[in-house]
Every structure is written in C-alpha cells, then in structure tokens.
Design an enzyme around this catalytic site. Structure first.
Site, PDB file in Angstrom:
ATOM      1  NE  ARG A  51      -0.816  16.565  14.576  1.00 52.79           N
ATOM      2  CZ  ARG A  51      -0.009  17.427  14.004  1.00 52.79           C
ATOM      3  NH1 ARG A  51       1.020  17.901  14.657  1.00 52.79           N
ATOM      4  NH2 ARG A  51      -0.224  17.832  12.775  1.00 52.79           N
ATOM      5  CE  LYS A 148       2.007   4.353  -4.978  1.00 53.38           C
ATOM      6  NZ  LYS A 148       0.990   5.356  -5.319  1.00 53.38           N
ATOM      7  CG  HIS A 178      -4.661   0.298  -4.359  1.00 58.88           C
ATOM      8  ND1 HIS A 178      -3.750   1.261  -4.698  1.00 58.88           N
ATOM      9  CD2 HIS A 178      -5.659   0.399  -5.267  1.00 58.88           C
ATOM     10  CE1 HIS A 178      -4.186   1.914  -5.765  1.00 58.88           C
ATOM     11  NE2 HIS A 178      -5.350   1.415  -6.139  1.00 58.88           N
ATOM     12  CE  LYS A 182      -6.718  -1.418  -8.781  1.00 60.98           C
ATOM     13  NZ  LYS A 182      -7.891  -0.577  -8.748  1.00 60.98           N
ATOM     14  CD  GLU A 216      -4.691   6.793 -12.635  1.00 66.48           C
ATOM     15  OE1 GLU A 216      -5.419   6.639 -11.651  1.00 66.48           O
ATOM     16  OE2 GLU A 216      -3.568   7.327 -12.575  1.00 66.48           O
ATOM     17  CG  ASP A 235       1.396   8.253  -8.177  1.00 68.79           C
ATOM     18  OD1 ASP A 235       1.247   8.054  -6.961  1.00 68.79           O
ATOM     19  OD2 ASP A 235       0.439   8.391  -8.964  1.00 68.79           O
ATOM     20  CG  HIS A 240      -0.073   0.904  -8.561  1.00 68.82           C
ATOM     21  ND1 HIS A 240      -0.044   0.370  -7.289  1.00 68.82           N
ATOM     22  CD2 HIS A 240      -0.593   2.148  -8.415  1.00 68.82           C
ATOM     23  CE1 HIS A 240      -0.526   1.253  -6.435  1.00 68.82           C
ATOM     24  NE2 HIS A 240      -0.853   2.343  -7.087  1.00 68.82           N
ATOM     25  CE  LYS A 331      -2.136  10.326 -11.571  1.00 67.98           C
ATOM     26  NZ  LYS A 331      -2.796   9.185 -10.964  1.00 67.98           N
TER      27      LYS A 331
HETATM   28  C1  BG6 Z   1      -2.491   5.430  -6.483  1.00 67.63           C
HETATM   29  C2  BG6 Z   1      -1.786   6.573  -7.152  1.00 67.63           C
HETATM   30  O1  BG6 Z   1      -1.569   4.595  -5.831  1.00 67.63           O
HETATM   31  O2  BG6 Z   1      -3.200   4.686  -7.466  1.00 67.63           O
HETATM   32  C3  BG6 Z   1      -2.769   7.436  -7.905  1.00 67.63           C
HETATM   33  O3  BG6 Z   1      -1.112   7.340  -6.164  1.00 67.63           O
HETATM   34  C4  BG6 Z   1      -3.595   6.614  -8.855  1.00 67.63           C
HETATM   35  O4  BG6 Z   1      -2.098   8.482  -8.585  1.00 67.63           O
HETATM   36  C5  BG6 Z   1      -4.204   5.416  -8.144  1.00 67.63           C
HETATM   37  O5  BG6 Z   1      -4.618   7.448  -9.387  1.00 67.63           O
HETATM   38  C6  BG6 Z   1      -4.870   4.493  -9.146  1.00 67.63           C
HETATM   39  O6  BG6 Z   1      -5.597   3.520  -8.456  1.00 67.63           O
HETATM   40  P1  BG6 Z   1      -6.928   2.887  -9.070  1.00 67.63           P
HETATM   41  O7  BG6 Z   1      -7.323   1.853  -8.068  1.00 67.63           O
HETATM   42  O8  BG6 Z   1      -7.912   3.987  -9.217  1.00 67.63           O
HETATM   43  O9  BG6 Z   1      -6.531   2.308 -10.397  1.00 67.63           O
END
Ligand code: BG6
Length: 484
Positions: A51, A148, A178, A182, A216, A235, A240, A331
C-alpha cells in the site's frame, strides 16, 4: 562437494506485502542468494506490491537495507547487489480497491512463468485472488504462494481453500510450510528411502517409540498479538511438527512426485487417533533469569495461551499400531534444537546375561543446528574383566562429511521459492492435507477451552514443564536431552 545449480526459466514474481517483515527478512534475501548462485536467466522481474506510495527507487533502497542486514557477505559486492536491484520494481497497490491493479497488470509479460506471493494476512487472500482474476492476470503459467497460518481452525481453512479454489486450480496453489524447505527435513526422506538399512526396521515390530522435538530459545517478541490468538498448538504442532511426523511415518511413495508424496502424508494424518486429554501437556514460560514471562510479554496477566506443547500421538495403521510418537515444542527453552529420535526396541534376548544391562539402538536425526545423524550402537567395553557392554555413538555431522562448502545449507525459502518457479509442488501442502491436520488439532484445542485448561508454568531457559517428563515416565520412557 559443490552444489549443482539448475537454472530456471525467466519469470515475473509479484510479492504482495513486499515491504513487510517476511518479504524483507526471508523472501527477498532468499531470492538474492539464488541470484548470486547464478540460478536466474537475465530476464527476471520481481515486483514488490504494497500500500505504501513508494517509488521503485525507494523500494530498492529498502530492499538493499534488508540485504545488508540479512545477507551481509554477498550484499557488500556492489556489482552483484546492483544487478539484483535492477530486476526489482515496485507498484503501490491496494488489495481492497482498484488502486494500482491496472499498473501491475501492464507490467507482467505474457507467456512466461508468473508467480504471485501472498506475503500478507489470510484475510487478504480472497480479495487478492479476486482481483488477480478480474484483471485477467491468470495464465496457464500462473502460480500463487500462500503463507501460514493457513486458517485458524478447520472451518476457516475450508473457507480459505474454497476461496482460492474459486480462482485457481489446486495445481496452481503453493501453500508454504517452510520446514519442508529445510535441507535436513528433505533428507528425512532420503535417509529413509535412499538406504536399505533403515526401512526394514521402520515399524512397530522394531521401533519402541519416536520422539520429535522442536525446541526454541526465542520467545514471541514482536508477534504478541498473533501468538496470543494462536499458541504453540496452532503455530507449530498443526503444521511443522505434523509435517515431520508425516515424513517419518509415511509409507514409501511410489515416486518423489507431488501427489505421490502428499497422498502418503495425508494417509498418516488421517490415521492419527484423537489425542487423549491426559496425553498432552501445555506449558507457558514464566519469568526466569534471562527474561520476562509470557504473560508480561503479551501484557495479559491472565493469558492461558500455551508457549509449549508435549503430546503422545498414536497412528492406527499396520506399520505403527503400538508405537507411540511423542512430540514436543516450546519457546524460550534451554537450547535451539530440532531433532527426531527413533528409539529401537531392546534385542529380544541377551546372550550376555542380566548384568550386561539393557541396550537399545537409537537413531537421532538432527535437523538444526549441527545437522547430522547419530546411530547409537552397543559395543564391548574395551579391556579385560568380562563382557561389559557400553553404548557409543556412530556420529555423522553433514557439514564434516560433506565438506566446508556445505557448512551453510541454503535457507528453506531459497529452495521453496525456486520450486514455485520450477512448478514443483512436492514440498508444499495440499489443501486436503491442511484440512486433515486441522481436523486432528481442533478437538484438542476445543477440549482445553471446554475444561478451562490453564497451561503449566515453566521457567524460561529450562527444558519445559515437569509434567512433560511425567508424560514419558508414566510409560517407562525418557525424553532425550535438549542439546544445542
Ligand atoms: C514459524 C513460527 O512458522 O516457525 C515461529 O510461526 C517459529 O513461531 C518458527 O519460531 C520456527 O522456524 P525455524 O526455521 O526458526 O525453526
């Protein structure tokens, strides 16, 4: 070992939300790295669309700044950087009105690959899809990429799928997870289906249980609003961890092709039993020496959103009946570590007698960091004094085994964006897969809501709530340590 670069055909790529965080942090740096790798023909056009009323030069400045931050080594080379920036354009555009659309349509070249990347919230997927169609921008070479979260639950995912299906064929829709981009996640398939060694043992007769850990150290800073509505189950687990589970558990597809792979993944999700409430632990990080607690971060002293989930899943099919899959993610844990541990059963009979103890093989597949594989095997402890057995690791770090040029594997987005251009959907989620994953996730979340469940606090920097250990201990098992 030098990686092979297979050039792609010329393309136009439009990034909606081009000035946003994901585009600047992930998509554009990934494109730049592929440009540096020499994967593009000269005639490529990338159009940022958002925008903001920026000029193309202003947008190029913004992109250059992001590249300096995210690809510092390559962006110092001014010739390379300016070659990349020359291929970048910008169109101010509003998803909710006609502003900018004729301008965008006029810039796209006919008869070549055309990809639209929806790097925006899901509420804009419908309006964008409609306008792309209304402005006659859909050709047989058109693809769209969506990020996502793909929905918030089964109903919203179905609505999104239906909205996109009104304008595009399933073969044109690339839903990104994603994790599938990897390197080491793709390697899961190669380890399983490229070797004779593992597959004959890959079933409940030989595997006691499987652990999937995605730990994480990061918190949720800067994403408080999204995360409060989402939590770890939506999430991370629904997408994942579910994808990792599928790749570990699926039957061998006949071919490495999009539908063959996705059909097998879908069968795994559909074979998952509903999770028993006492087979799941939710946690929320509390203040610790290294930072604030979850509730302080989101500014909601009564928040019941989970930043940690551990659960036991069962797959009801011939291969896996009786072998539990333990999944955990959280987390602000002690270390960043994504690893899959395949824990084999004890040998059926020990010829070395009781005193030799119990020994079982284990295969650890480290996804990040320090990617590699370790196989725990039992050997004789050296020296005299009878047959004493010890377990030793057969350890392989991919970086060491493959040489220094493979120390820094390509980012997931590099692979995925180029797959969009190549038209290869194998590493993207199909609509039915996403819906099946929500169908399994929704009742868990609904159960928490119905019971007014409050997540267990765990200290920042720890391995998670104690109840997650109990989940394992009750079954006579232990989590493998979370090591960086
Ligand atoms: C994202 C989540 O899809 O993946 C995040 O929304 C998460 O919360 C992230 O931290 C983790 O991805 P990676 O590649 O750092 O393991």
């Amino acid at each position: 070992m030098v990686s092979r670069v297979i050039p792609v055909d010329p393309f136009d790529l439009v990034i909606f939300g081009g000035t946003g965080d994901l585009a600047q942090r992930k998509i554009l740096p990934a494109l730049f790295r592929r440009y540096c790798a020499g994967q593009w023909p000269a005639d490529v056009q990338i159009i940022g669309a958002a925008r903001g009323n920026h000029s193309p030069d202003k947008f190029r400045e913004i992109v250059a700044r992001s590249l300096h931050e995210h690809v510092p080594n390559r962006s110092k080379d001014t010739e390379t950087l300016s070659g990349f920036l020359q291929r970048i354009n910008y169109v101010p555009l509003d998803a909710m009105s006609e502003n900018g659309w004729a301008n965008l349509a006029g810039r796209l070249k006919d008869d070549r690959i055309r990809a639209f990347y929806f790097s925006v919230g899901p509420s804009l997927f419908g309006p964008l899809a409609e306008r792309i169609r209304a402005h006659d921008m859909v050709t047989k070479h058109t693809r769209i990429v969506v990020e996502k979260p793909f929905g918030h639950d089964l109903d919203s995912a179905r609505t999104l799928n239906a909205t996109l299906a009104a304008h595009f064929d399933e073969g044109q829709i690339y839903r990104i997870d994603h994790y599938l981009g990897k390197e080491t996640v793709q390697n899961l398939m190669v380890v399983r289906f490229g070797n004779m060694l593992f597959e004959p043992l890959w079933n409940s007769q030989y595997v006691d249980h499987i652990q999937i850990t995605v730990a994480e150290t990061v918190g949720i800073d800067g994403r408080e609003e999204y995360y409060e509505r989402s939590g770890a189950m939506r999430d991370m687990v629904q997408n994942h961890l579910m994808q990792l589970l599928c790749l570990i558990a699926m039957e061998p597809p006949a071919k490495f092709d999009p539908d063959a792979v996705r059909d097998e993944k879908l069968k795994v999700i559909r074979a998952l039993d509903p999770v028993e409430p006492h087979h799941i632990v939710r946690g929320q990080f509390a203040p610790g020496p290294d930072g604030l607690g979850y509730r302080e971060v989101v500014g909601n002293p009564r928040s019941t959103t989970e930043s940690y989930v551990a659960l036991k899943a069962h797959i009801s099919n011939w291969r896996w009946a009786g072998t539990p899959f333990y999944l955990r993610t959280g987390k602000r844990l002690v270390a960043r570590s994504s690893v899959i541990n395949v824990m084999f059963k004890d040998a059926p009979h020990s010829i070395f007698g009781e005193e030799a103890g119990r020994h079982a093989n284990a295969l650890s597949i480290r996804l990040q960091p320090n990617e590699g594989i370790t196989l725990k095997v039992t050997i004789k402890e050296p020296g005299p004094g009878g047959m004493r057995l010890i377990d030793v690791p057969l350890d392989m770090s991919f970086a060491e085994a493959l040489g220094p040029e493979n120390q820094d594997p390509p980012d997931a987005y590099e692979r995925l964006v180029m797959d969009v251009i190549r038209g290869n959907q194998t590493l993207f989620m199909r609509g039915d897969e996403v819906e099946a994953a929500w169908a399994w996730t929704d009742p868990v979340i609904a159960g928490w809501q119905a019971r007014g469940d409050v997540p267990k606090p765990y200290e920042s920097g720890s391995t998670g709530p104690g109840d997650a250990e109990l989940l394992m201990k009750r079954d006579g098992r232990l989590w493998q340590g979370i090591k960086p």
